[in-house]
Design a protein around this motif. Structure first.
Motif, PDB file in Angstrom:
ATOM      1  N   LYS A   1       0.816  -1.220   0.000  1.00 35.89           N
ATOM      2  CA  LYS A   1       0.000   0.000   0.000  1.00 35.89           C
ATOM      3  C   LYS A   1       0.855   1.278   0.000  1.00 35.89           C
ATOM      4  N   THR A   2       1.845   1.334   0.910  1.00 34.94           N
ATOM      5  CA  THR A   2       2.614   2.595   1.035  1.00 34.94           C
ATOM      6  C   THR A   2       3.783   2.659   0.062  1.00 34.94           C
ATOM      7  N   GLY A   3       4.269   1.466  -0.364  1.00 33.11           N
ATOM      8  CA  GLY A   3       5.435   1.434  -1.243  1.00 33.11           C
ATOM      9  C   GLY A   3       6.727   1.755  -0.500  1.00 33.11           C
ATOM     10  N   GLU A   4       6.703   1.600   0.826  1.00 35.64           N
ATOM     11  CA  GLU A   4       7.891   1.942   1.624  1.00 35.64           C
ATOM     12  C   GLU A   4       8.072   0.933   2.755  1.00 35.64           C
ATOM     13  N   PHE A   5       9.321   0.761   3.193  1.00 36.41           N
ATOM     14  CA  PHE A   5       9.587  -0.120   4.342  1.00 36.41           C
ATOM     15  C   PHE A   5      10.986   0.150   4.870  1.00 36.41           C
ATOM     16  N   SER A   6      11.247  -0.393   6.062  1.00 38.84           N
ATOM     17  CA  SER A   6      12.600  -0.308   6.617  1.00 38.84           C
ATOM     18  C   SER A   6      13.092  -1.695   6.973  1.00 38.84           C
TER      19      SER A   6
ATOM     20  N   GLY B   1       6.598   6.079   5.475  1.00 39.45           N
ATOM     21  CA  GLY B   1       6.145   4.697   5.587  1.00 39.45           C
ATOM     22  C   GLY B   1       7.233   3.728   6.005  1.00 39.45           C
ATOM     23  N   ALA B   2       8.381   4.247   6.454  1.00 44.32           N
ATOM     24  CA  ALA B   2       9.501   3.384   6.815  1.00 44.32           C
ATOM     25  C   ALA B   2       9.986   3.692   8.233  1.00 44.32           C
ATOM     26  N   PRO B   3       9.176   3.329   9.249  1.00 43.44           N
ATOM     27  CA  PRO B   3       9.606   3.573  10.628  1.00 43.44           C
ATOM     28  C   PRO B   3      10.855   2.755  10.947  1.00 43.44           C
ATOM     29  N   MET B   4      11.840   3.401  11.578  1.00 44.92           N
ATOM     30  CA  MET B   4      13.079   2.691  11.919  1.00 44.92           C
ATOM     31  C   MET B   4      13.253   2.625  13.436  1.00 44.92           C
ATOM     32  N   ILE B   5      14.051   1.677  13.877  1.00 47.42           N
ATOM     33  CA  ILE B   5      14.169   1.349  15.299  1.00 47.42           C
ATOM     34  C   ILE B   5      15.452   1.934  15.874  1.00 47.42           C
TER      35      ILE B   5
ATOM     36  N   GLY C   1      18.192   5.402   2.223  1.00 40.84           N
ATOM     37  CA  GLY C   1      18.901   5.939   3.382  1.00 40.84           C
ATOM     38  C   GLY C   1      19.333   4.799   4.284  1.00 40.84           C
ATOM     39  N   ALA C   2      20.484   4.947   4.935  1.00 39.69           N
ATOM     40  CA  ALA C   2      20.964   3.932   5.890  1.00 39.69           C
ATOM     41  C   ALA C   2      21.572   4.670   7.071  1.00 39.69           C
TER      42      ALA C   2
ATOM     43  N   PHE D   1      12.490   6.224  14.833  1.00 39.66           N
ATOM     44  CA  PHE D   1      12.948   7.445  14.161  1.00 39.66           C
ATOM     45  C   PHE D   1      12.645   7.303  12.678  1.00 39.66           C
ATOM     46  N   TYR D   2      12.627   8.438  12.005  1.00 38.78           N
ATOM     47  CA  TYR D   2      12.304   8.439  10.579  1.00 38.78           C
ATOM     48  C   TYR D   2      13.388   9.155   9.795  1.00 38.78           C
ATOM     49  N   GLY D   3      13.604   8.730   8.574  1.00 34.96           N
ATOM     50  CA  GLY D   3      14.527   9.408   7.683  1.00 34.96           C
ATOM     51  C   GLY D   3      13.732  10.166   6.640  1.00 34.96           C
ATOM     52  N   LYS D   4      13.805   9.697   5.389  1.00 30.08           N
ATOM     53  CA  LYS D   4      13.132  10.409   4.296  1.00 30.08           C
ATOM     54  C   LYS D   4      11.709   9.916   4.046  1.00 30.08           C
TER      55      LYS D   4
END
Ligand SMILES: Cc1cc2nc3c(=O)[nH]c(=O)nc-3n(C[C@H](O)[C@H](O)[C@H](O)COP(=O)(O)O)c2cc1C
Length: 194
Positions: free
Chosen positions: A62-67, A105-109, A138-139, A99-102
């Motif tokens: 759906k969002t086209g994004e992930f982490s 839809g890609a929540p990071m831990i 992003g990394a 935390f979020y980068g760009k």
């Protein structure tokens, strides 16, 4: 030595144990992910096999994004937990500091020493899973987990997964150098190739 036929349910050995982050309707969601690999050099891309029934699958499509987040050995229990329960029934969003980068839809831990945010670029539907290919946009890590600016596996202290015995392993000792230890053999067998 005689080879033994162990059947066709064979697995890549070992696998990195990671946590896949995505965004459901109204909250972040996380699941344990072992079937992950880098699939393209430039642009950098990851590929992963996610079961079509998982909440994470629906969210990513759906969002086209992930982490993708790499937990430490201290996070074995919580990583296993997010692999045991579905976001369809349980809210897993409060388990970690996020935390979020760009990408929204890609929540990071925050607790993970290494996290990558990805844009979905291709979906290959297989009978039970989809192979989801994402471009890494992003990394993120921390100075304390790096040596000479790159992630240091000893400092990160990730853990590995083996299937079908379903066990977690820590990382052992360095046993060689890649693109280097074969050079003497290369020279001996192919003296004319530089
Ligand atoms: C160590 C471990 C690794 C896993 N790896 C994968 C995987 O690579 N692909 C997959 O589809 N499910 C995998 N799972 C199962 C999912 O993490 C699990 O079904 C999860 O509850 C799905 O959550 P969701 O419905 O919130 O997305 C794994 C589970 C564990 C414990």
């Amino acid at each position: 030595m005689a080879k033994v036929d162990i059947g066709e349910q064979a697995y890549v050995l070992p696998m990195a144990t990671t946590i896949l982050g995505s965004f459901l309707e109204d909250r972040a969601n996380f699941m344990a992910l072992g079937w992950l690999t880098r699939v393209n050099y430039q642009p950098p891309m990851l590929g992963m096999a996610v079961n079509q029934g998982h909440a994470s699958h629906a969210a990513i499509v759906k969002t086209g994004e992930f982490s993708v987040n790499f937990p430490t050995v201290e996070m074995v229990e919580v990583t296993d937990y997010v692999g045991l329960v579905s976001g369809k029934r349980v809210d897993k969003s409060g388990l970690f500091n996020l935390f979020y980068g760009k990408l929204k839809g890609a929540p990071m831990i925050s607790e993970c020493p290494l996290s990558m945010e990805c844009k979905l670029v291709e979906t290959v539907q297989l009978p039970s899973n989809s192979f989801l290919i994402g471009e890494i946009v992003g990394a993120y890590s921390e100075e304390r987990f790096l040596t000479d600016g790159v992630p240091d596996i000893k400092k990160i202290n990730p853990f590995l997964l083996t299937m079908p015995d379903n066990r977690y392993w820590s990382v052992g000792e360095v046993v060689g150098r890649a693109w280097s230890d074969g050079k003497a053999v290369k020279k001996r067998l192919n003296p004319d190739i530089s």
